[in-house]
Enzyme design. Structure first.
Site, PDB file in Angstrom:
ATOM      1  CB  CYS A  26      -0.856  -0.014   1.261  1.00 31.23           C
ATOM      2  SG  CYS A  26       0.165  -0.031   2.755  1.00 31.23           S
ATOM      3  CG  HIS A  53       3.803  -6.546  11.373  1.00 25.60           C
ATOM      4  ND1 HIS A  53       2.659  -6.059  11.957  1.00 25.60           N
ATOM      5  CD2 HIS A  53       4.806  -6.275  12.255  1.00 25.60           C
ATOM      6  CE1 HIS A  53       2.961  -5.541  13.129  1.00 25.60           C
ATOM      7  NE2 HIS A  53       4.254  -5.647  13.329  1.00 25.60           N
ATOM      8  CB  CYS A  59       0.953   4.819   7.437  1.00 22.73           C
ATOM      9  SG  CYS A  59      -0.368   5.118   6.242  1.00 22.73           S
ATOM     10  CG  HIS A  80      -1.257  -4.377  15.297  1.00 27.67           C
ATOM     11  ND1 HIS A  80      -0.907  -3.134  14.832  1.00 27.67           N
ATOM     12  CD2 HIS A  80      -1.087  -5.234  14.267  1.00 27.67           C
ATOM     13  CE1 HIS A  80      -0.549  -3.245  13.555  1.00 27.67           C
ATOM     14  NE2 HIS A  80      -0.649  -4.506  13.198  1.00 27.67           N
ATOM     15  CD  GLU A 133      -3.050   1.212  13.036  1.00 23.80           C
ATOM     16  OE1 GLU A 133      -2.660   0.472  12.122  1.00 23.80           O
ATOM     17  OE2 GLU A 133      -4.160   1.755  13.035  1.00 23.80           O
ATOM     18  CB  THR A 155      -5.391   1.557   9.582  1.00 20.45           C
ATOM     19  OG1 THR A 155      -4.179   0.878   9.894  1.00 20.45           O
ATOM     20  CG2 THR A 155      -5.346   2.980  10.090  1.00 20.45           C
ATOM     21  CB  SER A 167       0.920  -9.342   7.959  1.00 20.33           C
ATOM     22  OG  SER A 167       0.037  -8.564   7.179  1.00 20.33           O
ATOM     23  CB  SER A 168      -3.148  -6.865  11.460  1.00 22.41           C
ATOM     24  OG  SER A 168      -4.520  -6.664  11.619  1.00 22.41           O
ATOM     25  CB  SER A 173       3.493  -5.728   5.021  1.00 16.72           C
ATOM     26  OG  SER A 173       2.755  -6.828   5.527  1.00 16.72           O
TER      27      SER A 173
HETATM   28  S1  SF4 Z   1      -2.423  -0.569   5.522  1.00 17.96           S
HETATM   29 FE1  SF4 Z   1      -1.492   0.669   7.135  1.00 17.96          FE
HETATM   30  S2  SF4 Z   1       0.359   1.462   6.189  1.00 17.96           S
HETATM   31 FE2  SF4 Z   1      -0.961   0.772   4.507  1.00 17.96          FE
HETATM   32  S3  SF4 Z   1      -2.113   2.616   3.872  1.00 17.96           S
HETATM   33 FE3  SF4 Z   1      -3.345   1.472   5.380  1.00 17.96          FE
HETATM   34  S4  SF4 Z   1      -2.835   2.466   7.337  1.00 17.96           S
HETATM   35 FE4  SF4 Z   1      -1.229   3.006   5.890  1.00 17.96          FE
END
Ligand code: SF4
Length: 315
Positions: free
Chosen positions: A12, A41, A96, A124, A126, A164, A222-223, A266
């Site tokens: 992303c 992750h 981010c 986590h 975040e 997120t 990785s969530s 990721s």
């Molecule tokens: S997955 Fe996480 S790092 Fe990727 S755009 Fe969404 S908030 Fe940002």
């Protein structure tokens, strides 16, 4: 065998920015560059950077005074920023921007005296970072049952925020329960989950209906990759979360299947291609790309990387 490469998949905008930031930091400042927690992750990304001289730490006491320290895409709490300033670390903040937005909202609600319900997963990175904005004013809710059990001192001053990378569907259920229980709760239901998470989930949900097997490329911690695997599995399709081609159980295939391959935010595209290539070689699979939604999001690099001196003690 037919392979459908689901789009969007993989990196992303936040991950692209964080990875490019670390690459540039190593190039400009030399090694070691310290990184608070994993940059993202994913075992491949982390191992590649380890080889290049990045040092991943879970404790700032491991970072020598005055060193370069990069914050990962998942962000950090104000306490970590304070400790970095105390140790005079040259900080490169690759959080981010969509995570930073959640931090700002948490701090804003706390200033106005709200209790914050943070919907997310305990432990986590975040979640730890966002809870650190207002630890005494934040309550973590992980399940709809947590929401049902919740009691707060002032239901008229209540706000919710979300990690997120949650499942869009599950977050909606929890938000709905909170709204029923606390009608005055405030929050942003529409963009509760980030665009990349939503789009990857939408793509895998849509395409898994055509699949016999879904392969989700992503690491176990990785969530957003876990959520993709859960979603495909909930559609009734045999689903495997795999770190790379080595995790594919070739003996479980007969050779005539339709296999959807997606990747968490990721997971590198090169690993996706290696997985597809393995099935092509073994089963003569035909590969097709199917993009459900186009993405044109990018985030700027941290300001620190615009000059080579770093921002010592940035708070
Ligand atoms: S997955 Fe996480 S790092 Fe990727 S755009 Fe969404 S908030 Fe940002």
């Amino acid at each position: 065998m037919q392979i459908i490469l689901a789009g969007p998949r993989g990196f992303c905008a936040g991950v692209n920015m964080a990875i490019e930031s670390l690459r540039l930091a190593i190039e400009r400042f030399g090694t070691p560059v310290y990184v608070y927690h994993e940059i993202v992750h994913n075992t491949w990304v982390v191992e590649d950077f380890r080889r290049l001289g990045a040092v991943f730490v879970d404790d700032l006491a491991q970072v020598p005074r005055g060193s370069h320290l990069l914050y990962s895409a998942h962000g950090v709490s104000p306490e970590i920023r304070r400790m970095a300033a105390e140790r005079e670390l040259a900080v490169i903040d690759a959080t981010c921007p969509l995570v930073t937005k959640v931090h700002r909202e948490a701090a804003g609600y706390a200033r106005k005296g709200y209790t914050i319900i943070l919907i997310g997963h305990a432990g986590h990175d975040e979640v730890i970072g966002v809870m650190g904005e207002a630890p005494d004013a934040t309550v973590l809710v992980q399940t709809p049952e947590d929401a049902d059990r919740l009691s707060v001192s002032d239901p008229d001053k209540l706000a919710y925020l979300t990690q997120t990378t949650l499942s869009v569907d599950r977050a909606s259920v929890i938000i709905e329960r909170l709204r029923q229980k606390f009608p005055k709760i405030v929050g942003r239901p529409k963009d509760a989950i980030c665009y990349a998470t939503s789009n990857r989930q939408e793509a895998v949900r849509t395409l898994s209906r055509e699949a016999d097997v879904v392969l989700v490329v992503g690491s176990a911690n990785s969530s957003n990759s876990q959520r993709l695997a859960e979603l495909a599995s909930a559609e009734g399709v045999a689903t495997h979360l795999i770190d790379g081609p080595g995790d594919i159980d070739l003996d479980s295939f007969e050779g005539g299947e339709t296999v959807v391959i997606t990747a968490g935010a990721s997971a590198p595209e090169s690993v996706v291609q290696q997985c597809a290539e393995l099935l092509v070689q073994r089963f003569g699979a035909a590969v097709e790309s199917r993009t459900i939604r186009q993405e044109q999001v990018s985030f700027p690099l941290p300001k620190t990387l615009e000059n080579t001196s770093g921002m010592r003690g940035q708070r």
